[in-house]
Design a protein around this motif. Structure first.
Motif, PDB file in Angstrom:
ATOM      1  N   SER A 239       0.810  -1.218   0.000  1.00 51.13           N
ATOM      2  CA  SER A 239       0.000   0.000   0.000  1.00 51.13           C
ATOM      3  C   SER A 239       0.846   1.271   0.000  1.00 51.13           C
ATOM      4  N   ALA A 240       2.182   1.135   0.076  1.00 49.70           N
ATOM      5  CA  ALA A 240       3.054   2.299   0.215  1.00 49.70           C
ATOM      6  C   ALA A 240       2.947   3.234  -0.989  1.00 49.70           C
ATOM      7  N   VAL A 241       3.120   4.518  -0.717  1.00 50.27           N
ATOM      8  CA  VAL A 241       3.049   5.553  -1.744  1.00 50.27           C
ATOM      9  C   VAL A 241       4.172   6.554  -1.502  1.00 50.27           C
ATOM     10  N   VAL A 242       4.289   7.509  -2.429  1.00 50.79           N
ATOM     11  CA  VAL A 242       5.261   8.593  -2.313  1.00 50.79           C
ATOM     12  C   VAL A 242       4.504   9.911  -2.400  1.00 50.79           C
ATOM     13  N   LEU A 243       4.914  10.871  -1.601  1.00 47.39           N
ATOM     14  CA  LEU A 243       4.349  12.207  -1.682  1.00 47.39           C
ATOM     15  C   LEU A 243       5.333  13.085  -2.448  1.00 47.39           C
ATOM     16  N   ALA A 244       4.844  13.784  -3.483  1.00 48.34           N
ATOM     17  CA  ALA A 244       5.705  14.626  -4.315  1.00 48.34           C
ATOM     18  C   ALA A 244       5.102  16.006  -4.452  1.00 48.34           C
ATOM     19  N   GLU A 279       1.322  24.396   3.587  1.00 53.76           N
ATOM     20  CA  GLU A 279       2.215  25.228   2.774  1.00 53.76           C
ATOM     21  C   GLU A 279       2.895  24.434   1.664  1.00 53.76           C
ATOM     22  N   ALA A 280       2.902  23.116   1.761  1.00 58.54           N
ATOM     23  CA  ALA A 280       3.548  22.255   0.764  1.00 58.54           C
ATOM     24  C   ALA A 280       2.513  21.816  -0.269  1.00 58.54           C
ATOM     25  N   ASP A 281       2.752  22.180  -1.519  1.00 55.74           N
ATOM     26  CA  ASP A 281       1.841  21.810  -2.619  1.00 55.74           C
ATOM     27  C   ASP A 281       2.252  20.421  -3.101  1.00 55.74           C
ATOM     28  N   VAL A 282       1.534  19.388  -2.625  1.00 52.58           N
ATOM     29  CA  VAL A 282       1.972  18.010  -2.855  1.00 52.58           C
ATOM     30  C   VAL A 282       0.841  17.161  -3.419  1.00 52.58           C
ATOM     31  N   VAL A 283       1.214  16.003  -3.951  1.00 55.31           N
ATOM     32  CA  VAL A 283       0.251  15.041  -4.476  1.00 55.31           C
ATOM     33  C   VAL A 283       0.750  13.637  -4.145  1.00 55.31           C
ATOM     34  N   VAL A 284      -0.186  12.717  -3.912  1.00 53.20           N
ATOM     35  CA  VAL A 284       0.168  11.333  -3.601  1.00 53.20           C
ATOM     36  C   VAL A 284       0.407  10.570  -4.905  1.00 53.20           C
ATOM     37  N   LEU A 285       1.550   9.877  -4.992  1.00 50.94           N
ATOM     38  CA  LEU A 285       1.900   9.084  -6.165  1.00 50.94           C
ATOM     39  C   LEU A 285       1.898   7.606  -5.804  1.00 50.94           C
ATOM     40  N   GLY A 286       1.243   6.797  -6.623  1.00 48.79           N
ATOM     41  CA  GLY A 286       1.302   5.349  -6.453  1.00 48.79           C
ATOM     42  C   GLY A 286       2.654   4.793  -6.861  1.00 48.79           C
ATOM     43  N   ARG A 287       2.810   3.477  -6.653  1.00 51.50           N
ATOM     44  CA  ARG A 287       4.115   2.853  -6.895  1.00 51.50           C
ATOM     45  C   ARG A 287       4.586   3.016  -8.335  1.00 51.50           C
ATOM     46  N   ASP A 288       3.723   2.709  -9.302  1.00 48.74           N
ATOM     47  CA  ASP A 288       4.147   2.739 -10.708  1.00 48.74           C
ATOM     48  C   ASP A 288       4.623   4.121 -11.129  1.00 48.74           C
ATOM     49  N   LEU A 289       3.866   5.142 -10.754  1.00 46.06           N
ATOM     50  CA  LEU A 289       4.221   6.491 -11.155  1.00 46.06           C
ATOM     51  C   LEU A 289       5.484   6.955 -10.433  1.00 46.06           C
TER      52      LEU A 289
END
Length: 306
Positions: A239-244, A279-289
Motif C-alpha cells: 500500500s506504500a506511496v510517495v508524496l511529491a 504550505e507544501a503543494d503536494v500530491v500522492v503518487l502510487g508505486r508505478d508512477l
C-alpha cells in the motif's frame, strides 16, 4: 535551460485526446515557456511498439512514459488507468511535470567538463559510498583544461550538486553524504543515503543494479522497503506511496524540495502529512508512477560517455 519535450501519441480521432489537451493546459498554466508539446497520430501496431505507446492517448515526457505500469505492453487500444480513466488527472500531470522539470536539470551539460565531473561525483558515491577525492575530481576535469573546483562550483550554482559554505558536497542528487530517512543498499556496492524518496527510486535505474531501499513513514513510523531485483521493484507494504510536490521549489532542492518527498505506508498517512503541512503543494503518487519518475529523472545520469 533546455526545453522539456512532451509528446502525445494517439490513434486518429481518439476521443480522449481533447481531454488530455485540456488537462495539460491546466497543469502547465503559469509555468515558464520551457515546454514543447507535439501531438502525433499512430496508425499501426509496429509504430506503437517503436514509439512506446501504451494505449491512446499516451503522454511521453522527454521520450519516457511516466504513467506506464509494470507489464503494460505497447498497444493501439484505448488507454485505461487503474482508476478507470484514460487520461491522468491534473494533479498527477502537475506532479510529473514538476518532478521531471526539476530532474531534467540533473544531467549536467557537457561543456566545460561539467558532465564529466558530475559523473565522477556520482561514481564515487556509487562505488565507495563517499564524495570524490580531490584527485578523482582533478582527473575528471583534466581533459577539459579547467580546475575541478571551479567546475564543481558551476555545478552547485545550477543545482546539479549542492556545496556548503566550505565547498564541501552536501547533495549529489540522488546521493546524500550524510544520513537521511532513505537508506539504499547497492548490490555488490556500498550502503548510501538518498536525498528523497524519488531520488532513492532513481538509484537502481541510474546504476542498472539491484538495490534495496529502507525508509519509514514520517507520520506512523512504519517501515517502508522497496527492493529492486532485475529491474522489478517489490514494495513492502504494498500500500506504500510517495508524496511529491506539484510546483517548483524555490532554491536548491536539498533545502526546498527534498524534505517533503517521502515514502508513506499508505495514502491515508500521506494525506494526513499533507493536511498538517498546507504550505507544501503536494500530491500522492502510487508505486508505478513514483518508480517511473525515478527512472525519468535519474536513469540518464550515468549513461553514455562521460
Amino acid at each position: 535551460m533546455e526545453t522539456m519535450a512532451l509528446t502525445v501519441l494517439m490513434v486518429p480521432g481518439c476521443p480522449k485526446a481533447d481531454v488530455l489537451r485540456e488537462r495539460l493546459a491546466e497543469a502547465m498554466a503559469g509555468q515558464d515557456d520551457d515546454v514543447r508539446v507535439e501531438w502525433r497520430e499512430v496508425r499501426d501496431e509496429a509504430e506503437a511498439v517503436r514509439l512506446g505507446m501504451h494505449g491512446s492517448p499516451t503522454l511521453l515526457v522527454n521520450g519516457a512514459d511516466p504513467f506506464v505500469r509494470e507489464g503494460e505492453a505497447p498497444s493501439l487500444s484505448c488507454r485505461v488507468d487503474p482508476g478507470g480513466s484514460a487520461v491522468p488527472s491534473v494533479d498527477r500531470l502537475r506532479a510529473v511535470l514538476a518532478v521531471v522539470r526539476g530532474g531534467r536539470g540533473r544531467l549536467a551539460p557537457e561543456e566545460g567538463g561539467q558532465r564529466a565531473v558530475q559523473r565522477a561525483v556520482l561514481r564515487a558515491f556509487a562505488t565507495h559510498g563517499r564524495p570524490p577525492t580531490e584527485e578523482e575530481l582533478a582527473a575528471a576535469a583534466a581533459p577539459y583544461g579547467v580546475p575541478a573546483r571551479r567546475v564543481l562550483a558551476e555545478l552547485s550554482a545550477a543545482d546539479y550538486v549542492s556545496l556548503d559554505d566550505h565547498g564541501r558536497i552536501r547533495a549529489a542528487y540522488p546521493f546524500s553524504p550524510v544520513p537521511t530517512a532513505h537508506r539504499v543498499r547497492i548490490a555488490g556496492g556500498p550502503e548510501v543515503w538518498a536525498m528523497c524518496a524519488v531520488d532513492a527510486l532513481g538509484v537502481a535505474p541510474m546504476l542498472g543494479r539491484d538495490v534495496e531501499i529502507r525508509s519509514a513513514d514520517p507520520v506512523t513510523g512504519q517501515a517502508v522497503t522497496v527492493a529492486f531485483r532485475g529491474g522489478t521493484a517489490v514494495w513492502e507494504p504494498r500500500s506504500a506511496v510517495v508524496l511529491a510536490r506539484t510546483g517548483r521549489c524555490a532554491g536548491p532542492a536539498v533545502d526546498a524540495c527534498c524534505p517533503d518527498l517521502n515514502f508513506f505506508a499508505g495514502p491515508g498517512s500521506a494525506r494526513r502529512w499533507a493536511d498538517r503541512h498546507p504550505e507544501a503543494d503536494v500530491v500522492v503518487l502510487g508505486r508505478d508512477l513514483a518508480e517511473a519518475l525515478g527512472r525519468a529523472v535519474f536513469g540518464p545520469l550515468l549513461g553514455g560517455p562521460a
